[in-house]
Scaffold this active site. Structure first.
Site, mmCIF file in Angstrom:
data_model
loop_
_atom_site.group_PDB
_atom_site.id
_atom_site.type_symbol
_atom_site.label_atom_id
_atom_site.label_comp_id
_atom_site.label_asym_id
_atom_site.label_seq_id
_atom_site.Cartn_x
_atom_site.Cartn_y
_atom_site.Cartn_z
ATOM 1 N N SER A 258 -24.830 -17.968 -11.583
ATOM 2 C CA SER A 258 -26.351 -18.601 -11.130
ATOM 3 C C SER A 258 -27.276 -18.133 -10.180
ATOM 4 O O SER A 258 -27.611 -18.913 -9.439
ATOM 5 C CB SER A 258 -26.052 -19.970 -11.372
ATOM 6 O OG SER A 258 -25.151 -20.518 -10.598
ATOM 7 N N GLY B 199 -22.921 -18.634 -6.396
ATOM 8 C CA GLY B 199 -22.465 -17.732 -5.280
ATOM 9 C C GLY B 199 -22.097 -16.416 -5.934
ATOM 10 O O GLY B 199 -21.793 -16.281 -7.309
ATOM 11 N N SER C 79 -20.144 -12.827 -7.290
ATOM 12 C CA SER C 79 -18.871 -12.962 -7.782
ATOM 13 C C SER C 79 -17.624 -12.431 -6.729
ATOM 14 O O SER C 79 -18.094 -11.782 -5.701
ATOM 15 C CB SER C 79 -18.775 -11.621 -8.816
ATOM 16 O OG SER C 79 -17.563 -11.359 -9.354
ATOM 17 N N GLY C 80 -16.719 -13.065 -6.786
ATOM 18 C CA GLY C 80 -15.717 -12.980 -5.742
ATOM 19 C C GLY C 80 -15.714 -13.865 -4.415
ATOM 20 O O GLY C 80 -14.961 -13.786 -3.354
ATOM 21 N N SER C 81 -16.830 -14.632 -4.519
ATOM 22 C CA SER C 81 -17.229 -15.557 -3.382
ATOM 23 C C SER C 81 -16.074 -16.454 -3.232
ATOM 24 O O SER C 81 -16.085 -16.997 -2.057
ATOM 25 C CB SER C 81 -18.666 -16.084 -3.459
ATOM 26 O OG SER C 81 -18.820 -16.704 -4.493
ATOM 27 N N GLY C 82 -15.570 -16.796 -4.345
ATOM 28 C CA GLY C 82 -14.608 -18.001 -4.202
ATOM 29 C C GLY C 82 -14.853 -19.304 -4.835
ATOM 30 O O GLY C 82 -14.340 -20.267 -4.747
ATOM 31 N N LYS C 83 -15.846 -19.059 -5.577
ATOM 32 C CA LYS C 83 -16.388 -20.486 -6.642
ATOM 33 C C LYS C 83 -15.056 -21.050 -7.235
ATOM 34 O O LYS C 83 -14.924 -22.047 -7.287
ATOM 35 C CB LYS C 83 -17.638 -20.081 -7.682
ATOM 36 C CG LYS C 83 -18.412 -19.378 -7.077
ATOM 37 C CD LYS C 83 -19.867 -18.993 -7.807
ATOM 38 C CE LYS C 83 -19.405 -17.978 -9.008
ATOM 39 N NZ LYS C 83 -18.948 -16.702 -8.506
ATOM 40 N N SER C 84 -14.422 -20.048 -8.088
ATOM 41 C CA SER C 84 -13.546 -20.814 -9.135
ATOM 42 C C SER C 84 -12.349 -21.165 -8.282
ATOM 43 O O SER C 84 -11.546 -22.112 -8.684
ATOM 44 C CB SER C 84 -12.996 -19.443 -9.809
ATOM 45 O OG SER C 84 -13.945 -18.823 -10.672
HETATM 46 P P1 ADP Z 1 -15.549 -16.430 -8.003
HETATM 47 O O1 ADP Z 1 -15.286 -17.340 -8.934
HETATM 48 O O2 ADP Z 1 -16.595 -16.624 -7.054
HETATM 49 O O3 ADP Z 1 -15.904 -15.013 -8.695
HETATM 50 P P2 ADP Z 1 -12.997 -16.447 -7.052
HETATM 51 O O4 ADP Z 1 -12.532 -17.690 -6.862
HETATM 52 O O5 ADP Z 1 -12.332 -15.714 -8.705
HETATM 53 O O6 ADP Z 1 -14.347 -16.011 -7.061
HETATM 54 O O7 ADP Z 1 -12.278 -15.131 -6.082
HETATM 55 C C1 ADP Z 1 -12.291 -15.348 -4.775
HETATM 56 C C2 ADP Z 1 -11.108 -14.428 -4.247
HETATM 57 O O8 ADP Z 1 -11.329 -14.853 -2.641
HETATM 58 C C3 ADP Z 1 -9.677 -15.184 -4.471
HETATM 59 O O9 ADP Z 1 -8.828 -14.075 -4.823
HETATM 60 C C4 ADP Z 1 -9.243 -15.877 -3.344
HETATM 61 O O10 ADP Z 1 -7.869 -16.070 -3.099
HETATM 62 C C5 ADP Z 1 -10.049 -15.301 -2.227
HETATM 63 N N1 ADP Z 1 -10.371 -16.256 -0.749
HETATM 64 C C6 ADP Z 1 -9.722 -15.647 0.258
HETATM 65 N N2 ADP Z 1 -10.082 -16.638 1.146
HETATM 66 C C7 ADP Z 1 -10.885 -17.673 0.648
HETATM 67 C C8 ADP Z 1 -11.189 -18.934 0.819
HETATM 68 N N3 ADP Z 1 -11.301 -19.269 2.014
HETATM 69 N N4 ADP Z 1 -11.905 -19.625 0.009
HETATM 70 C C9 ADP Z 1 -11.723 -19.307 -1.512
HETATM 71 N N5 ADP Z 1 -11.305 -17.960 -1.754
HETATM 72 C C10 ADP Z 1 -10.836 -17.198 -0.884
#
Ligand code: ADP
Length: 199
Positions: A106, A32, A34-39
């Site tokens: 990815s 997904g 960047s910032g989607s919530g993967k980590s």
């Molecule tokens: P990625 O790894 O995809 O780049 P991150 O996990 O680093 O994304 O960041 C996702 C951000 O979105 C975090 O700050 C997280 O707290 C926020 N967030 C808000 N709502 C959700 C949710 N329902 N699931 C996952 N992350 C969320």
């Protein structure tokens, strides 16, 4: 050189490791923007698994891009090599008996296809964290969207590099619609059978 690499027949195999651990092993691949919530979700899933006594490991951009893959850029060729190496490492971890989690943008379908081929379909669970780009950009967790919009980063997925959405992921999550806890519950329910050694 390859033709002189002859595999040795080791006496301990994956089944034996699995019986010691008492659970199955496979790869959970989070894709997904960047910032989607993967980590965030991968981290919460790992915590839930460890609470169940399951042996896990997470591969992510920080521990891979800074080490094993620190010679790679974000060009399409290097992204392909990045994913190939991660998949090969994940394959070893799955063979070692670990439930392995990997969180990487990815963006290319062909590269994700390659992961599935390296691991084997039974060992690969694709999780598409499908959060709309507007929301990822609003969060801008690492300030990277702002930099990309300002032209300071080239090849940034979603801004000036493509993201090819998975056509048939095993699990799809839109984090604007579900909480982290709900995402974890969905994923754990999906992998219940794979965790079970009787399967
Ligand atoms: P990625 O790894 O995809 O780049 P991150 O996990 O680093 O994304 O960041 C996702 C951000 O979105 C975090 O700050 C997280 O707290 C926020 N967030 C808000 N709502 C959700 C949710 N329902 N699931 C996952 N992350 C969320």
């Amino acid at each position: 050189m390859q033709e002189n690499v002859i595999p040795h027949n080791f006496s301990v195999d994956r089944e034996m490791r699995k019986s010691i651990k008492g659970h199955g092993s496979f790869l959970l691949w989070f894709t997904g923007l960047s910032g989607s919530g993967k980590s965030t979700i991968a981290n919460a899933v790992e915590k839930a698994l460890v609470d169940k006594g399951i042996h896990t490991y997470i591969l992510d951009g920080d521990n891979v891009r800074k080490g094993l893959n620190n010679n790679l850029t974000f060009s399409p060729e290097d992204r392909k090599e990045n994913i190939r190496r991660i998949a090969e490492v994940a394959n070893l971890m799955v063979d070692a008996g670990l439930v392995t989690l990997a969180a990487f943008v990815s963006p290319y379908e062909k590269d994700r296809e390659n992961i599935k081929n390296i691991l084997g379909a039974d060992n690969y669970v694709e999780i598409f964290v499908n959060t709309p780009i507007e929301e990822c950009e609003r969060r801008d967790v690492k300030g990277l969207y702002a930099k990309a919009r300002a032209g300071e980063i080239k090849d940034f997925t979603g801004v000036n590099a493509p993201y090819e959405a998975p056509q048939s992921p095993d699990v799809e999550i839109d984090t604007t619609k579900v909480t982290v806890e709900e995402s974890v519950a969905t994923i754990i329910a999906y992998i219940e059978n794979k965790l079970n050694t009787d399967e």
